[in-house]
Every structure is written in C-alpha cells, then in structure tokens.
Design a protein around this motif. Sequence first.
Motif, mmCIF file in Angstrom:
data_model
loop_
_atom_site.group_PDB
_atom_site.id
_atom_site.type_symbol
_atom_site.label_atom_id
_atom_site.label_comp_id
_atom_site.label_asym_id
_atom_site.label_seq_id
_atom_site.Cartn_x
_atom_site.Cartn_y
_atom_site.Cartn_z
ATOM 1 N N PRO A 1 0.849 -1.196 0.000
ATOM 2 C CA PRO A 1 0.000 0.000 0.000
ATOM 3 C C PRO A 1 0.885 1.247 0.000
ATOM 4 C CG PRO A 1 0.159 -0.852 2.231
ATOM 5 C CD PRO A 1 0.925 -1.797 1.339
ATOM 6 N N ILE A 2 0.538 2.210 -0.809
ATOM 7 C CA ILE A 2 1.303 3.454 -0.885
ATOM 8 C C ILE A 2 0.626 4.504 0.013
ATOM 9 C CG2 ILE A 2 2.124 5.292 -2.422
ATOM 10 C CD1 ILE A 2 3.395 2.548 -2.987
ATOM 11 N N GLY A 3 1.444 5.216 0.769
ATOM 12 C CA GLY A 3 0.924 6.282 1.607
ATOM 13 C C GLY A 3 0.446 5.837 2.976
ATOM 14 N N LYS A 4 0.845 4.648 3.397
ATOM 15 C CA LYS A 4 0.400 4.112 4.689
ATOM 16 C C LYS A 4 1.522 4.072 5.719
ATOM 17 C CE LYS A 4 -3.838 3.314 3.496
ATOM 18 N NZ LYS A 4 -4.949 4.038 4.112
ATOM 19 N N GLY A 5 2.598 4.803 5.475
ATOM 20 C CA GLY A 5 3.688 4.855 6.431
ATOM 21 C C GLY A 5 4.745 3.807 6.148
ATOM 22 N N THR A 6 5.593 3.575 7.154
ATOM 23 C CA THR A 6 6.708 2.645 6.970
ATOM 24 C C THR A 6 6.481 1.291 7.618
ATOM 25 O OG1 THR A 6 7.806 3.587 8.906
ATOM 26 C CG2 THR A 6 8.413 4.500 6.756
ATOM 27 N N ASP A 7 5.582 1.181 8.585
ATOM 28 C CA ASP A 7 5.291 -0.102 9.226
ATOM 29 C C ASP A 7 4.068 -0.707 8.550
ATOM 30 O OD1 ASP A 7 5.015 -2.284 10.815
ATOM 31 O OD2 ASP A 7 4.582 -1.183 12.661
ATOM 32 N N LEU A 8 4.308 -1.653 7.659
ATOM 33 C CA LEU A 8 3.229 -2.187 6.821
ATOM 34 C C LEU A 8 2.776 -3.598 7.210
ATOM 35 C CD1 LEU A 8 4.590 -0.927 3.397
ATOM 36 C CD2 LEU A 8 2.908 0.180 4.895
ATOM 37 N N ALA A 9 3.286 -4.124 8.309
ATOM 38 C CA ALA A 9 3.003 -5.522 8.681
ATOM 39 C C ALA A 9 1.511 -5.815 8.790
ATOM 40 C CB ALA A 9 3.705 -5.874 9.989
ATOM 41 N N ARG A 10 0.726 -4.894 9.314
ATOM 42 C CA ARG A 10 -0.712 -5.179 9.461
ATOM 43 C C ARG A 10 -1.398 -5.284 8.108
ATOM 44 N NH1 ARG A 10 -4.491 -0.399 10.354
ATOM 45 N NH2 ARG A 10 -3.246 1.396 9.745
ATOM 46 N N TYR A 11 -0.907 -4.561 7.111
ATOM 47 C CA TYR A 11 -1.463 -4.656 5.759
ATOM 48 C C TYR A 11 -1.006 -5.946 5.087
ATOM 49 C CZ TYR A 11 -2.603 0.250 6.416
ATOM 50 O OH TYR A 11 -3.123 1.425 6.896
ATOM 51 N N VAL A 12 0.275 -6.235 5.203
ATOM 52 C CA VAL A 12 0.825 -7.455 4.613
ATOM 53 C C VAL A 12 0.159 -8.685 5.223
ATOM 54 C CG1 VAL A 12 2.922 -8.841 4.352
ATOM 55 C CG2 VAL A 12 3.010 -6.360 4.013
ATOM 56 N N ALA A 13 -0.107 -8.667 6.513
ATOM 57 C CA ALA A 13 -0.739 -9.800 7.183
ATOM 58 C C ALA A 13 -2.106 -10.122 6.578
ATOM 59 C CB ALA A 13 -0.869 -9.532 8.673
ATOM 60 N N LYS A 14 -2.849 -9.109 6.177
ATOM 61 C CA LYS A 14 -4.160 -9.342 5.555
ATOM 62 C C LYS A 14 -4.011 -10.072 4.217
ATOM 63 C CE LYS A 14 -6.307 -5.397 7.841
ATOM 64 N NZ LYS A 14 -7.022 -6.131 8.848
ATOM 65 N N ILE A 15 -2.949 -9.767 3.493
ATOM 66 C CA ILE A 15 -2.692 -10.429 2.212
ATOM 67 C C ILE A 15 -2.198 -11.854 2.445
ATOM 68 C CG2 ILE A 15 -1.304 -10.341 0.094
ATOM 69 C CD1 ILE A 15 -3.552 -8.099 0.509
ATOM 70 N N VAL A 16 -1.311 -12.039 3.400
ATOM 71 C CA VAL A 16 -0.795 -13.380 3.695
ATOM 72 C C VAL A 16 -1.932 -14.283 4.180
ATOM 73 C CG1 VAL A 16 0.780 -14.717 5.144
ATOM 74 C CG2 VAL A 16 1.553 -12.586 4.091
ATOM 75 N N LYS A 17 -2.892 -13.735 4.887
ATOM 76 C CA LYS A 17 -4.063 -14.525 5.324
ATOM 77 C C LYS A 17 -4.825 -15.067 4.115
ATOM 78 C CE LYS A 17 -8.034 -14.414 8.352
ATOM 79 N NZ LYS A 17 -9.370 -14.048 8.095
ATOM 80 N N ILE A 18 -5.002 -14.235 3.109
ATOM 81 C CA ILE A 18 -5.684 -14.670 1.878
ATOM 82 C C ILE A 18 -4.885 -15.787 1.207
ATOM 83 C CG2 ILE A 18 -6.343 -13.960 -0.466
ATOM 84 C CD1 ILE A 18 -6.917 -11.155 0.770
ATOM 85 N N ILE A 19 -3.573 -15.614 1.140
ATOM 86 C CA ILE A 19 -2.700 -16.619 0.523
ATOM 87 C C ILE A 19 -2.771 -17.925 1.313
ATOM 88 C CG2 ILE A 19 -0.306 -17.223 -0.015
ATOM 89 C CD1 ILE A 19 0.123 -14.151 -0.524
ATOM 90 N N ASP A 20 -2.688 -17.824 2.628
ATOM 91 C CA ASP A 20 -2.739 -19.006 3.488
ATOM 92 C C ASP A 20 -4.061 -19.760 3.321
ATOM 93 O OD1 ASP A 20 -1.522 -20.613 5.651
ATOM 94 O OD2 ASP A 20 -3.228 -19.863 6.827
ATOM 95 N N GLU A 21 -5.146 -19.036 3.246
ATOM 96 C CA GLU A 21 -6.471 -19.651 3.111
ATOM 97 C C GLU A 21 -6.731 -20.220 1.716
ATOM 98 O OE1 GLU A 21 -9.034 -16.501 4.433
ATOM 99 O OE2 GLU A 21 -8.706 -16.983 6.556
ATOM 100 N N SER A 22 -5.885 -19.877 0.746
ATOM 101 C CA SER A 22 -6.071 -20.358 -0.631
ATOM 102 C C SER A 22 -5.817 -21.861 -0.758
ATOM 103 C CB SER A 22 -5.147 -19.613 -1.599
ATOM 104 O OG SER A 22 -3.798 -20.080 -1.467
ATOM 105 N N GLY A 23 -5.015 -22.401 0.157
ATOM 106 C CA GLY A 23 -4.653 -23.812 0.070
ATOM 107 C C GLY A 23 -3.446 -24.079 -0.817
ATOM 108 N N LEU A 24 -2.937 -23.051 -1.492
ATOM 109 C CA LEU A 24 -1.754 -23.221 -2.328
ATOM 110 C C LEU A 24 -0.502 -23.224 -1.453
ATOM 111 C CD1 LEU A 24 -2.599 -20.825 -5.304
ATOM 112 C CD2 LEU A 24 -2.697 -23.317 -5.277
#
Length: 102
Positions: free
Chosen positions: A9-32
Amino acid sequence: MIAEISVVPIGKGTDLARYVAKIVKIIDESGLDYKLNAMGTVIEGDSERVFDLIQKCHNKMLELSERVYTTVKIDERKDKKVNMLEHKVLAVEKELGKILKK
C-alpha cells in the motif's frame, strides 16, 4: 507455476506488517503452497489458481489503500512436474555441496 508477489500500500507509512498480514491470510487460506520471505511471498500452483490469487490479493489491498504497488515474477515450466518451491533451493544446495540458511 511459481510466482513471487509483493503487494504494497502506498501512503500508509513505513510499518506495513498489518497490511501485509491481511494479504498473507488470503494466501494461506487459498490452500496453495507458499513461502513468505522478507521481500514478498512465493506461491506455487496451477496458473489459473495462482493468477486468481494474485488478483484477490491486489484487490484486497485496494480496499485498504487508495494506491497499491504490486510486483509479480513468474517461473513456469512444462518439462518438470516437481515442487519448485523446494526443488530450486535443493538444486543450488546440491551444486554448493551444503545446506543453505533458510
């Protein structure tokens, strides 16, 4: 197919872990199969499912941010039917004659 993606995400500061975690959750739930690393996530699966997952991840980040920067690298082979997430690393380790840090 394996694909490495990074969704930022652009413009959300330098600590992006909470945003990345939402994406990794989607990846994890995909089963791939996937491997998270410090610069992105490598995903393995058939091309249709991988591309669908990339789009879901990008769209989710667009819900969270006005601007999103997504990078994708793809490696697809027809000649080998092996787990490329593991195979590529094992092949390099074999050439070096030692196990690498992971």
